[in-house]
Design an enzyme around this catalytic site. Structure first.
Site, short mmCIF file in Angstrom:
data_model
loop_
_atom_site.label_atom_id
_atom_site.label_comp_id
_atom_site.label_asym_id
_atom_site.label_seq_id
_atom_site.Cartn_x
_atom_site.Cartn_y
_atom_site.Cartn_z
N GLU A 6 -10.49 4.08 3.20
CA GLU A 6 -9.57 4.85 2.37
C GLU A 6 -9.88 4.54 0.91
O GLU A 6 -9.84 3.38 0.51
CB GLU A 6 -8.10 4.53 2.70
CG GLU A 6 -7.69 5.10 4.06
CD GLU A 6 -6.19 5.14 4.31
OE1 GLU A 6 -5.75 5.97 5.12
OE2 GLU A 6 -5.45 4.35 3.71
N GLN A 10 -3.88 2.44 14.80
CA GLN A 10 -2.69 2.93 14.09
C GLN A 10 -1.92 3.96 14.91
O GLN A 10 -0.68 3.92 14.96
CB GLN A 10 -3.12 3.54 12.76
CG GLN A 10 -1.94 3.90 11.85
CD GLN A 10 -2.39 4.35 10.46
OE1 GLN A 10 -3.55 4.18 10.09
NE2 GLN A 10 -1.48 4.91 9.70
N GLU A 18 -8.97 4.20 -2.69
CA GLU A 18 -7.73 4.00 -3.45
C GLU A 18 -8.01 3.30 -4.77
O GLU A 18 -9.07 2.71 -4.97
CB GLU A 18 -6.74 3.15 -2.65
CG GLU A 18 -6.43 3.69 -1.26
CD GLU A 18 -5.22 3.04 -0.61
OE1 GLU A 18 -4.41 2.43 -1.33
OE2 GLU A 18 -5.10 3.14 0.62
N GLU A 78 -10.22 12.65 7.07
CA GLU A 78 -10.10 13.98 6.47
C GLU A 78 -11.46 14.69 6.39
O GLU A 78 -11.56 15.88 6.65
CB GLU A 78 -9.54 13.86 5.05
CG GLU A 78 -8.12 13.34 4.98
CD GLU A 78 -7.77 12.88 3.58
OE1 GLU A 78 -8.04 11.71 3.25
OE2 GLU A 78 -7.24 13.70 2.81
N HIS A 95 -4.12 14.07 0.46
CA HIS A 95 -4.33 13.21 1.62
C HIS A 95 -3.14 13.29 2.58
O HIS A 95 -3.30 13.45 3.79
CB HIS A 95 -4.53 11.76 1.15
CG HIS A 95 -4.53 10.75 2.27
ND1 HIS A 95 -5.58 10.62 3.16
CD2 HIS A 95 -3.60 9.82 2.64
CE1 HIS A 95 -5.29 9.66 4.03
NE2 HIS A 95 -4.11 9.16 3.74
N ASP A 146 0.84 -1.19 0.00
CA ASP A 146 0.00 0.00 0.00
C ASP A 146 0.88 1.25 0.00
O ASP A 146 1.76 1.38 0.84
CB ASP A 146 -0.91 -0.03 1.24
CG ASP A 146 -2.06 0.95 1.10
OD1 ASP A 146 -2.48 1.23 -0.04
OD2 ASP A 146 -2.55 1.43 2.14
N ARG A 201 -7.98 4.00 12.81
CA ARG A 201 -7.08 5.14 13.10
C ARG A 201 -6.53 5.09 14.52
O ARG A 201 -5.40 5.54 14.77
CB ARG A 201 -7.83 6.46 12.91
CG ARG A 201 -8.46 6.64 11.55
CD ARG A 201 -7.45 6.74 10.47
NE ARG A 201 -8.08 6.85 9.16
CZ ARG A 201 -7.43 6.68 8.01
NH1 ARG A 201 -6.14 6.39 8.00
NH2 ARG A 201 -8.05 6.79 6.86
N LYS A 208 -4.35 -1.95 9.69
CA LYS A 208 -4.66 -2.10 8.26
C LYS A 208 -4.92 -3.56 7.90
O LYS A 208 -5.02 -3.87 6.71
CB LYS A 208 -3.49 -1.59 7.43
CG LYS A 208 -3.10 -0.14 7.72
CD LYS A 208 -4.01 0.83 7.00
CE LYS A 208 -3.38 2.22 6.94
NZ LYS A 208 -4.18 3.11 6.06
N THR A 230 -9.19 -5.41 3.27
CA THR A 230 -8.90 -4.52 2.15
C THR A 230 -9.85 -4.97 1.05
O THR A 230 -9.69 -6.07 0.53
CB THR A 230 -7.43 -4.68 1.69
OG1 THR A 230 -6.58 -4.50 2.82
CG2 THR A 230 -7.09 -3.70 0.59
N ASP A 234 -9.03 0.58 1.61
CA ASP A 234 -8.06 0.17 2.63
C ASP A 234 -8.64 0.54 4.00
O ASP A 234 -8.33 1.58 4.57
CB ASP A 234 -6.74 0.92 2.36
CG ASP A 234 -5.71 0.69 3.44
OD1 ASP A 234 -5.70 -0.39 4.03
OD2 ASP A 234 -4.92 1.62 3.69
#
Lengths: 411, 411
Positions: free
Chosen positions: A189, A228, A191, A351, A123, A116, A225, A241, A245, A221
């Site tokens: 996420e 992480q 992607e 975000e 971002h 990834d 948070r 993560k 996915t 993904d």
């Protein structure tokens, strides 16, 4: 004049016109096999006169075709275009068109390894600003390296697979010690995923890397948070993560995306020679993220475009090989979260809600800082051609509640 | 009384007595197949009356046996012990003993995914002190989480494979921009590798994780310190660790290591319940690192013990599953670099030369800060039993010069 199929549902505003011909794996009452989307049907490709070795279609996975190499990729696409556009083949082909509605779509390929990246500049700036302040938003290496980390191939699932909220170690800024608890800041996420169709030994140029890419999928993904935040220093994201996915079910080939190539943006710092692109290697693909609370209609919470990326998949793949790292058929490269400049174009709730400080209001009136149990998250992508559209198929997953904690894990 | 084999070379000071019976894959003029080391021979295990399904021995890889599960693992070990110790089987078995000297050892299993941990506390403190100062040596999460990162499975090679010095982006502390150059701080890392023999879905306890482990190998996590320094923030090590990861050729089973179990050290911070061990899960394995400059005799540059680890492989595996991450047959878990307390027991040149500031003097009089081209690096491990020793076989690799840079990569 735009080429048409003899199958009328493939024309007009279908996501799967003759110009697309994406590759997937489907299951019906006759079992799991390789298919090609066309209009509202799936072509049972192994049963038609494709002109290639039957062994390439013996497994419910596109890995064997990928391994066969670019000449075979081109031959297959050319033959499929002929079979599905020329009326002369209609009688022979039509019996092998399965209505998509009655099938289940499975993983289109076996993921060898999953990497990834972090190639969305907006971002990276947004996340960096939240975590390190606006002055230090972009890591020092960001404008020189398409940075990335190795993800977990076993986490990759196909659209439609439920995603169970993960447990993990969480430690708030004011807590002295971590607790073991379900993630409360579970996120998506947005992607693009690039699928490596050819192996490498040794260093590969950007031009050759581009030719190694078989096709693209949408990729979510899923990211915890809070897990992480506590785990990621100094070795990077790990369990945050690894829950899931999700990828869209159809591999949109590089060939189908050729008309939509666009250049990466102006370099803000000159790139080293090994990373320079010989031509446009991003794609103009409109993307959107929709969120539907359980039992409620969806709201589109973000719209952006794959052209917002700063590094292309070809650049990422070339960088991946610099150390001598062997790449394999079926490697999957996530682009990194794709966010536009303005607030409605951000590819993650982190975000969109600015770390939870500015909760998003959905069309149903509910608010979201992060994902709630029952939320159905759907990514969509489309490249708009001249008289046709190239769709990816939904990349969707529903968030299920965390499991009950086993006795042995209770503190 | 210590059990003996009827094969005399297996007794005395052999690394491969009847108590070991490690599993590998060898090739001779009859092809590649599964083998069991005994004394100076390899048992061509697929040819003897092992009592199990022939399909388990059909491929040159131990993955099928691993997938068959712990009851089969126990049955095979028991049967092999009988075949190789009871004289009654000698006539039937002896024709299937191949002299090890005439064979090439291959990868003993197919690596599904590779995860590298950081469980050596002395190593973490040493590295942290060099990079962040003694006050901030251990990352805040270190005493709570067996931290790790996903590595690259395609990088894993068997002992004897040459390792080509990698190219990468390097940026010195006083340089404004990175250069593309061969790594000048190329290093080894002395680790133990745990091989996951059973799959998981969902969270696994430490006790169950221990039972999922099929066996152990020595592991050298070749590391380009200069590539890592520039690339690793904020996503962790990537190309710095992707050149090669060498493992020893024999899988020493968990069963063979049972007599050598020792406890992890006293916890400096209480662990969350899910990480607590129900019993001793480390192993007393003496380890050494030898370095031989090209054409010169080797010097042992470090001696330590696997019991120096702070977290066991079972704890790491349990942690790996917390987020719902699926584990698979053939997953490989690196322990993290194993260093003892004193200076001669450090498992990397980074620590042995203190970042290059205190070059090591070899017995040949040469000095080393990091690895030079031509250096042959060998890891060795042995567990000392009562009247026998359990060896791992050498984990060796020679450093070759970096490749000539292709024209397209020249700045």
């Amino acid at each position: 004049m735009t080429l048409k199929s003899w199958l009328s549902s493939a024309n007009g505003d279908s996501d799967f016109p003759i110009q697309n011909l994406p590759y997937g794996v489907f299951r019906d009452d006759k079992g799991a096999r390789m298919g090609v989307a066309i209009g509202d049907r799936i072509l049972d490709v192994g049963r038609v006169d494709h002109g290639l070795a039957p062994a390439l279609f013996a497994q419910p996975s596109w890995n064997a075709v990928m391994a066969a190499g670019p000449a075979i990729w081109a031959a297959l696409r050319s033959r499929l275009t002929e079979l599905l556009s020329d009326e002369v083949h209609r009688a022979a082909v039509e019996p092998h068109l399965v209505p998509m509605a009655g099938t289940t779509l499975l993983m289109p390929f076996t993921v060898a390894e999953y990497t990834d990246f972090y190639a969305g500049k907006n971002h990276a700036v947004n996340v960096g600003t939240m975590f390190r302040g606006a002055e230090n938003a972009l890591p020092p290496n960001w404008l020189s390296i398409p940075i990335g980390y190795n993800g977990r191939a076993s986490s990759v699932v196909v659209s439609g697979t439920d995603v169970v909220r993960p447990w993990g170690q969480l430690k708030g800024p004011n807590e002295e010690l971590p607790r073991f608890a379900p993630s409360r800041r579970f996120d998506l996420e947005l992607e693009l995923g690039a699928i490596v169709g050819q192996p490498s030994e040794g260093m590969v140029s950007v031009a050759d890397a581009d030719q190694m890419i078989f096709g693209y999928v949408l990729l979510n993904d899923w990211s915890a948070r809070d897990i992480q935040a506590w785990e990621y220093q100094p070795l990077g994201p790990f369990q945050a993560k690894a829950t899931a996915t999700t990828i869209s079910p159809w591999i949109v080939t590089r060939a189908a995306l050729e008309p939509f190539r666009v250049s990466t943006p102006q370099r803000e710092r000159p790139l080293l020679a090994y990373l320079r692109e010989p031509g446009p290697m991003l794609y103009d693909i409109a993307l959107e993220v929709a969120l539907a609370p359980e039992g409620k209609p969806e709201s589109v919470i973000a719209r952006t475009n794959a052209a917002e990326l700063y590094y292309s998949a070809a650049q990422q793949l070339a960088h991946h090989t610099t150390s001598g790292c062997r790449m394999r058929v079926g490697d999957l490269l996530g682009s990194g979260t794709i966010s536009g400049v303005d607030k409605t174009s951000r590819g993650s709730l982190l975000e969109l809600s600015w770390g939870g400080k500015e909760p998003l209001t959905l069309e149903t009136g509910e608010t979201r800082s992060f994902l709630e149990d029952g939320d159905l998250l759907t990514l969509r992508g489309v490249a708009m051609g001249d008289g046709y559209r190239i769709g990816f198929g939904d990349c969707a997953g529903r968030v299920l509640p965390a499991i009950d904690l086993p006795e042995w894990a209770k503190d």
